[in-house]
Each structure stands twice: as C-alpha cells, then as structure tokens.
Write an enzyme that holds these catalytic residues in place. Structure first.
Site, PDB file in Angstrom:
ATOM      1  N   GLU A  22      57.451   9.200  53.389  1.00 52.72           N
ATOM      2  CA  GLU A  22      57.223  10.033  54.570  1.00 52.72           C
ATOM      3  C   GLU A  22      56.864   9.091  55.702  1.00 52.72           C
ATOM      4  O   GLU A  22      55.783   8.499  55.704  1.00 52.72           O
ATOM      5  CB  GLU A  22      56.042  10.983  54.342  1.00 52.72           C
ATOM      6  CG  GLU A  22      56.369  12.333  53.802  1.00 52.72           C
ATOM      7  CD  GLU A  22      55.131  13.224  53.832  1.00 52.72           C
ATOM      8  OE1 GLU A  22      54.499  13.338  54.909  1.00 52.72           O
ATOM      9  OE2 GLU A  22      54.794  13.789  52.791  1.00 52.72           O
ATOM     10  N   ASP A  75      46.661  17.158  60.015  1.00 51.07           N
ATOM     11  CA  ASP A  75      46.177  15.910  59.444  1.00 51.07           C
ATOM     12  C   ASP A  75      44.682  15.744  59.644  1.00 51.07           C
ATOM     13  O   ASP A  75      44.118  16.162  60.654  1.00 51.07           O
ATOM     14  CB  ASP A  75      46.918  14.721  60.069  1.00 51.07           C
ATOM     15  CG  ASP A  75      48.376  14.684  59.655  1.00 51.07           C
ATOM     16  OD1 ASP A  75      48.630  14.669  58.444  1.00 51.07           O
ATOM     17  OD2 ASP A  75      49.253  14.691  60.534  1.00 51.07           O
TER      18      ASP A  75
END
EC number: 4.2.1.20
Length: 255
Positions: free
Chosen positions: A42, A53
């Site tokens: 990723e 996040d």
C-alpha cells in the site's frame, strides 16, 4: 487482473508513506520489502487530513508534505516498483480529484497499479469511482467493519474485488480497540466465499499471528511507519528494521 481464491499461504500487505524521507528511499524500501516476503504494498499518498489514519501515519503524511511531496513523486516511485511488487495506491479523494479521477485511474493503470484504497469515499457515492476502476482494470478495495449492518454487508461483499479490507474496529488505524470479528467473517464468507479477507487497523508484530487466524492476510501500517519516523535511526537502519519486522510478521502468520 489476478484472480484470488481462498488462500493457503496467508498474505502480508505493508503500508508505507510515499516519498518519506524521499523517493529513492521509498523505492529501495519497497523492493527490499518484496524480498522480505511482503505480498502487496500500500503506497500511501500523503494528504493533510487523513481522517482514517492514526497519529503515526498522520504525522508521516505531514512530514512528506513538508518535504515537498507531489503526485509526480508517486508516479515515479510506482513506475520503479510495480514490476517487482503488487502495488496499490492508498489515498484520500482530494488529491485524486485535483487531477481528475478518470485521469488518476488511467495513470494508475499505465504505471502497473492493481488497486486503489480510498477510505473517504462513502459506499453510497462509490459507483462512479467503481466504474472508472473497472474500465482501467483496477480494484477499488472495499472496507467492511463490525459496525456495518447485514444488508450493507450483503451489498458490499459480492462486488468486492482483489480482497476485502476488514476493519478490526470502528476507529482510526494504529489504535487498539477491538470488536469480535468471527460472526462478521462468517457472514462475509457465506456471501462471497472466494474473496480474500485481509485484516487491518492495529496489526503489529506482537499480535499478527493471533489476528490472522480466521483471515487470509493482514495489513500492517503504523508498526512500520513508526520506524520511518524514528529520528534516532539512519535510513539504512530504518530499512533493515522495517524489513526485519515484515519478515517476522510474514513468518508468524504462516507458522
């Protein structure tokens, strides 16, 4: 596009922030991770407001932006690494929208990207993005969390491609609150037994073996990016440490 069935060897997906500390390091790290047993990468696209996040990856995003990250950096990194490791772009919609999503998909295809992970695209609004991905032989990776209702899971699971990103809990990456996942996994398997399930959010070298028991692979991000941010380490030490972590996790989930 590569077709996945139910997996015997559990897969490891590693997240790293693109161009942190620079393009050349990211290229070298990606190739070293491939040699360390990482199956897919990723490649995180730095953005100023990464809502899904946690603080570690958010800090990495901001650092990369401060160092002058541009999408051209992403393109150059991808071109170098995609022949050697399955590469996905993980980013938020805003940077892709600035270029144009159709153009983003065309660029991704031309550079050998296999899929896009875009956490801030609501499922209800994802149809045009899915269409562009399909036209360019890209998988738009779908998230399924324990908080989703049965009807939503029944809609998402059949249309998922490449793998389902199974969210370990409702929250941000890198935190530790968990939900029981066995009922959710059974529900998804009953609907789409062929699609691999990869567990993300909160996976690290200490818990990967336990977390991987019922799934086909794990996604590790914050545990690796934390090393990227360690200012006590040289770039060589960072690369060695991250690759050792990845190798250890890959071995543990398959032992």
């Amino acid at each position: 596009m590569e077709s996945f069935g139910v997996l015997s060897m559990k897969k490891l997906v590693a997240y790293i922030t693109a161009a942190l500390p620079d393009k050349e390091f990211t290229i070298d790290l990606a190739l070293a991770l491939s040699a360390s047993g990482v199956d897919s990468l990723e490649l995180g696209v730095p953005f100023s407001d990464p809502v899904a996040d946690g603080p570690i990856i958010e800090h990495a995003n901001l650092l990369a932006l401060q160092k002058g990250f541009s999408l051209q950096d992403l393109y150059e990194i991808t071109e170098k690494i995609s022949p050697s490791i399955d590469t996905l772009w993980m980013g938020y919609l805003n940077p892709f929208h600035k270029v144009g999503f159709e153009q983003t998909c065309q660029k991704a295809k031309s550079l050998g990207v296999s899929g896009l992970i875009i956490p801030d695209v609501p499922f209800e609004e994802s149809a045009p993005f899915e269409e562009q991905c399909l036209q360019n032989n890209l998988a738009l990776i779908r998230f399924i969390a324990p908080t989703l209702g049965t009807s939503r899971i029944a809609t998402i699971a059949p249309m998922a491609r490449k793998f389902i990103y199974l969210v370990a809990y409702a929250g941000i990456t890198g935190s530790g609150r968990e939900e029981p996942l066995s009922p959710l996994i059974e529900e998804i398997r009953a609907i789409n037994p062929e699609i691999p399930l990869y567990l993300g959010f909160g996976v690290n070298e200490h818990n990967a073996k336990e977390k991987s028991k019922e799934v086909d692979g794990v996604i590790v991000g914050s545990a690796l990016v934390k090393v990227l941010l360690d200012e006590r380490l040289t770039n060589t030490q960072k690369m060695t440490t991250i690759c050792a972590l990845a190798k250890s996790i890959k071995e543990s989930i398959n032992s």
